[in-house]
Structure formats: structure tokens, C-alpha cells
Design an enzyme around this catalytic site. Structure first.
Site, PDB file in Angstrom:
ATOM      1  N   CYS A 143       0.863   0.983 -10.314  1.00 20.10           N
ATOM      2  CA  CYS A 143      -0.339   0.762  -9.512  1.00 20.10           C
ATOM      3  C   CYS A 143      -1.435   0.055 -10.324  1.00 20.10           C
ATOM      4  CB  CYS A 143      -0.799   2.060  -8.889  1.00 20.10           C
ATOM      5  SG  CYS A 143      -1.786   1.749  -7.419  1.00 20.10           S
ATOM      6  N   HIS A 152       3.755   4.679  -6.332  1.00 17.94           N
ATOM      7  CA  HIS A 152       3.727   5.950  -7.064  1.00 17.94           C
ATOM      8  C   HIS A 152       4.971   6.740  -6.660  1.00 17.94           C
ATOM      9  CE1 HIS A 152      -0.373   5.591  -8.520  1.00 17.94           C
ATOM     10  NE2 HIS A 152      -0.786   5.296  -7.300  1.00 17.94           N
TER      11      HIS A 152
HETATM   12  N1  LIG Z   1      -3.716   4.262  -7.425  1.00 23.85           N
HETATM   13  C1  LIG Z   1      -4.094   3.267  -8.187  1.00 23.85           C
HETATM   14  O1  LIG Z   1      -3.719   3.145  -9.347  1.00 23.85           O
HETATM   15  C2  LIG Z   1      -5.099   2.334  -7.605  1.00 23.85           C
HETATM   16  C3  LIG Z   1      -5.173   1.020  -8.302  1.00 23.85           C
HETATM   17  C4  LIG Z   1      -6.467   0.272  -8.049  1.00 23.85           C
HETATM   18  N2  LIG Z   1      -7.596   1.056  -8.450  1.00 23.85           N
HETATM   19  C5  LIG Z   1      -6.570  -0.127  -6.590  1.00 23.85           C
HETATM   20  O2  LIG Z   1      -7.247   0.511  -5.826  1.00 23.85           O
HETATM   21  O3  LIG Z   1      -5.950  -1.074  -6.205  1.00 23.85           O
END
Ligand SMILES: NC(=O)CC[C@H](N)C(=O)O
Length: 526
Positions: A342, A434
Site C-alpha cells: 500500500c 493488504h
Molecule cells: N493503507 C495505506 O497504506 C494507505 C496508503 C496511502 N496513505 C493512501 O491513502 O493511498
């Protein structure tokens, strides 16, 4: 049973509210009670996506599993996701509704959320025989009581009996139980039915006189003394229980199958989200997972993971400032495995365009993957499934960034050669998904690839089932309640509410400074 309910409050954060709530859910469902978990407001960077595409805290999803029901947005209507020390993204009924400072939140916004929170709980209570609610922090946060929607605020609105959990391992539990009760106003105190001691080591007979004295002081009984139990820190709300300087606490005890262990270093980036992604690796015999923040700690790692983060650009700057970015680049050049998940995936790319999360605009990424990321206002919340390395994979996505993959090989695909998500370029892998490592076949295949690239004679165990391990943990939580709590008394409490005639403990809630009755009769009930 019908209309049953309970609020599990705690004297402190990390007293064990989440796991006690899960344990009560598992015990009740075994008794044939249709039960659901609930937490009015959760502050966490560990979240989950329901089948309807709603984002809720992972703790409530875990408790739903303990209750053997499908998680829903009703179970955690408000989720606060910190974006800095002072502001959070507010997620309402599973969808982001804005970014608020703590002052703005407690100053007004929280009040507007009270009604929807109460309604969600009412809806759950209509559908289930019993709803086990979890509080947050302590119910005796006297500065926040007026706008509270998660502790006594919800208990009062829904007439829920309250069980206060205290962590005896850190000491001071009697003072905590007494003080927590005595700092509530008289109406709140009427709902505080009693206490539950958690994380006790030693001989209960030594504790018992103290519990009797506590009963004498408060008129309230202790419903159970749960022993300290290792390996139950599942799906925590925050990073408190993960030692950032140490290994994951959930590491499995079984010996490695092959000759070598496999070392996994997880970069402890700021605002780390869903660090629970690595739990499935720690559950593999012979895999050593630790969190790191120095480049020299990457040297002996066979796999480096850059996990998710609520601050992609901030994490990128952090990696650069700490010299980890250079170490990652050297690894990639040497063909040593790196996995970005992510936010960690996003920052491994070439370019980030972010007017949403950091508002930093155009930012150069680490350039280890041929990927460009543009942040969108709309949040992607999905539960995808596909294949990788010939194995089925399930995951969940929670992000604003949208990735454009310009080269490399697809990481996750639909099984017909179409890329679904992510990218692999040499030894560097990245995905927005995830939870992919929870898919057993894929995790084993991935670990074999990593072992080969690292030249380790590591062999994944053929039979680790992450889902089965999780079920076992939930059963152990249910067992803890059954074996160490007075379940008959708990059942009466859940069914019948707090007993009448519970005494008032002075001084009660103090008045807020500046309020009309401030400075007068401190014990006066509001
Ligand atoms: N869950 C995350 O790692 C989010 C990744 C990043 N902050 C986004 O919103 O795209």
C-alpha cells in the site's frame, strides 16, 4: 436472551478491552447466544474492509469473527485515523467524511456523531440477542466526558451495564478501579457494575483479600481474574503492543522446517497502517520478523517490507532522512527482495502526485518500481481476489493513491494473464492489497521465492493455516472467559443490566472549569 448488552471499559488503554470483548463474544456464541461486537468510536490505523466496502477497525472485525458473524459498519460507526499528532481522518459508517483536528473534533463534531452512533447500536440490539460494546481509553477522562460517544456517553444512552477491565501487570490496579469509579458522576456510577482483572500472574489467593477490600470500598464485585496469556495480541488498535525495536510478539514457537531461518525486516515508517499484514509471516515457523529503523538492520534481512502508511510522502521523507532509502536502493540493485504494501508500494514508485494526503504536490519516489501514483479524493475500499505465483490470493484495499503501472510484471492477476494490481520488477514487489500474506498457498510460494533469492535453505512449513491459527486464538479467548470469569454473574449482567443499589463513591465527577457550578460542591452529581 434478547436485548442483552454490556460495555467493556478499561482503566487505561491496552488494559485488554479488545480481547476481553472478543472473549466474551466467543463464549456467548458457544452458548448459542446471537451476539455482535460494537465500538462507537475507534482510533486506529489498523482497519479492515467489510464485504459492503465499509472501513472499520480491525479489532471489531476480529471480534465479529469471535462472534461468528460478518463484520459490518454498524459495529464501528466512527473510525478516526490519525494523520499527524493533531489531526485525524474521520470515517463515518465506513466512509471518510473529512480531516479534523482534535480540537475541532471534541469542540463540536463529535457531538453530531452521537446520534448516528446510538442508532447503530440500537439497530444491532434489534438484530442480535446481545451486543458487547468496547469503550476507549478510560471512561474517567474528566475533560472529555461531556462529548463522549464511546464510554459512559453510550452506556447512559443505551442503559448498558459497564464492566471495567484493569491491567494488573503494570501495577496500581486497585487505585485504578477505585479512581475510575469515583471520578464518574452519580448517574454514570449507577451503571458501573464491577471489575475484571486482566493479565494476572501468580497466586489468585494472594489477590483475593484486595478484591474483597475493593468490594468494601466500592460496593462492586470483581467478575473475574484473567491470567497473563502470551500470544493473544491479535489485531490491536494501535502500535502500542508492537515493540518497534523488537520482534513481532506473535512469533510462532514451532521450530523451522528447513536448515535456515528467514529474516524479515519491516521498516517502521511513520503512521504505519495495517502492520498486522506481517502477522501471517510471524506465524510461519522459521520466519523471524522484526521492525527496524536503521539501514544497518537491513543488511542481514532476507526480505525487507515497507508497510502501509497514512502518510506516504512523510514515510518517504523518513526513509530518506534515516538512510533507509539508500539501503533499499542498494538491495534492489543487488537483487535482494523488497516488498512494498500500500503506502509502502506507492513510495517505491517513480513519482507521486499528492494534493490530497500530504498536499505536497509532485514528489519523486524511490524509483525502484515503474509506477506512478496520483492521490484521489475518493478512497478505494475493496475486497479483491486474484492470483499470484499460481496461487489464489485474497486481500483488501484502503487507499487514496491510484497507481499507474508502466512496466515490470504484474504482481496480482486474474488468472487469465490480466494484471489486477501491483508490480514486480526484479526482486522488488509492490501491491496495494493488504492481507495478501494471509493466503496460505501464496505466502508459502512467496517465501520460497524470497528464500531462493536470498540463498537461504529455508523451507516453509507445509501446513500453516493462518485462518486456523486465528480461530485457535479466538477460542483461547473464549476459554479464558469461561475458565476465569464468573460467567453466571456475567450472563445476569448482560441480560438484566447493572444491579440496583450500587453505592455512590465520592467525590464523583468534578465540574469543568468555567462551568456554572465550578468550584462548588465537587461531589455533586450532574
Ligand atoms: N493503507 C495505506 O497504506 C494507505 C496508503 C496511502 N496513505 C493512501 O491513502 O493511498
Amino acid at each position: 436472551m434478547s436485548g442483552g448488552g454490556l460495555l467493556v471499559a478499561g482503566t487505561t488503554s491496552d488494559a485488554g478491552k479488545s480481547v476481553v470483548t472478543a472473549g466474551i463474544c466467543r463464549w456467548l456464541v458457544r452458548q448459542g447466544v446471537k451476539v455482535a461486537p460494537f465500538k462507537g468510536q475507534n482510533m486506529s490505523l489498523n482497519s479492515f474492509v467489510t464485504r459492503e466496502g465499509a472501513e472499520i477497525g480491525r479489532a471489531q472485525a476480529m471480534q465479529a469473527q469471535a462472534a461468528r458473524v460478518e463484520p459490518s459498519a454498524l459495529m464501528n460507526p466512527v473510525l478516526l485515523k490519525p494523520g499527524s499528532d493533531r489531526s485525524s481522518q474521520v470515517v463515518l459508517m465506513g466512509r471518510p467524511v473529512g480531516e479534523l483536528s482534535a480540537r475541532g473534533y471534541h469542540g463540536g463534531r463529535q457531538k453530531t456523531l452521537f446520534e448516528p452512533v446510538v442508532q447503530c447500536l440500537e439497530e444491532l440490539r434489534r438484530t442480535y440477542d446481545a451486543v458487547i460494546c468496547e469503550g476507549a481509553g478510560s471512561p474517567a477522562e474528566i475533560n472529555l466526558r461531556r462529548t463522549d460517544i464511546v464510554n459512559m456517553g453510550i452506556a447512559r444512552a443505551a442503559r448498558l451495564p459497564v464492566l471495567v477491565v484493569g491491567d494488573i501487570d503494570r501495577g496500581g490496579v486497585f487505585a485504578q478501579f477505585f479512581g475510575t469509579t469515583a471520578l464518574l458522576d452519580a448517574e454514570d456510577q449507577k451503571l458501573v457494575a464491577g471489575y475484571l482483572v486482566n493479565k494476572f500472574r501468580g497466586d489468585v489467593t494472594l489477590l483475593e483479600p484486595g478484591l474483597e477490600m475493593l468490594h468494601g470500598l466500592t460496593g462492586r464485585r470483581t467478575f473475574g481474574v484473567l491470567p497473563y496469556t502470551h500470544g493473544l495480541g491479535i489485531d490491536e488498535e494501535d502500535g502500542l503492543r508492537v515493540s518497534l525495536r523488537g520482534s513481532v510478539r506473535e512469533s510462532v514457537v514451532a521450530p523451522p522446517v528447513g536448515e535456515d531461518v528467514l529474516r524479515v525486516a519491516v521498516c517502521a515508517v511513520p503512521l504505519m497502517s495495517n502492520f498486522t499484514d506481517v502477522d501471517a509471516l510471524a506465524a510461519e515457523p522459521g520466519v523471524v520478523v522484526r521492525f527496524v529503523d536503521r539501514p544497518e538492520e537491513l543488511t542481514d534481512a532476507d526480505l525487507v517490507i515497507v508497510p502501509g502508511t497514512r502518510g506516504t510522502v512523510r514515510a518517504l521523507e523518513w526513509l530518506r532522512a534515516r538512510g533507509l532509502a539508500d539501503a533499499l536502493a542498494r538491495r534492489a540493485a543487488d537483487g535482494r527482495p523488497v516488498l512494498g504494501i500500500c503506502g509502502g508500494y506507492q513510495l517505491l514508485g517513480e513519482h507521486i502526485d499528492d494534493e490530497v494526503e500530504s498536499r505536497a504536490g509532485a514528489v519523486t519516489g524511490l524509483g525502484l518500481l515503474p509506477v506512478r501514483v496520483r492521490f484521489a479524493r475518493e478512497k478505494t475500499l475493496t475486497r479483491p481476489s486474484g492470483q499470484a505465483l499460481g496461487q489464489p490470493v485474497e486481500g483488501y484495499e484502503i487507499h487514496h493513491g491510484v497507481a499507474e503501472v508502466l512496466g515490470g510484471e504484474p504482481f496480482l492477476s486474474d488468472g487469465h494473464g490480466h494484471g489486477l494490481d501491483g508490480c514486480r520488477a526484479g526482486s522488488v514487489w509492490g501491491t496495494h492489497w493488504h492481507g495478501s500474506l494471509e493466503s496460505d498457498g501464496f505466502r508459502r510460494a512467496f517465501l520460497r521465492v524470497v528464500a531462493a533469492a536470498a540463498g537461504r535453505r529455508f523451507v516453509p512449513a507445509p501446513d500453516t493455516s493462518f485462518a486456523a491459527l486465528r480461530e485457535e486464538q479466538l477460542d483461547r479467548l473464549g476459554d479464558l472467559i469461561e475458565e476465569h470469569a464468573d460467567t453466571d454473574a456475567l450472563l445476569r449482567l448482560i441480560e438484566g443490566g447493572a444491579p440496583s443499589g450500587l453505592p455512590f463513591i465520592a467525590p464523583g465527577a468534578p465540574a469543568l472549569p468555567g462551568a456554572p457550578d465550578a468550584g462548588t460542591t465537587p461531589g455533586a452529581a450532574q
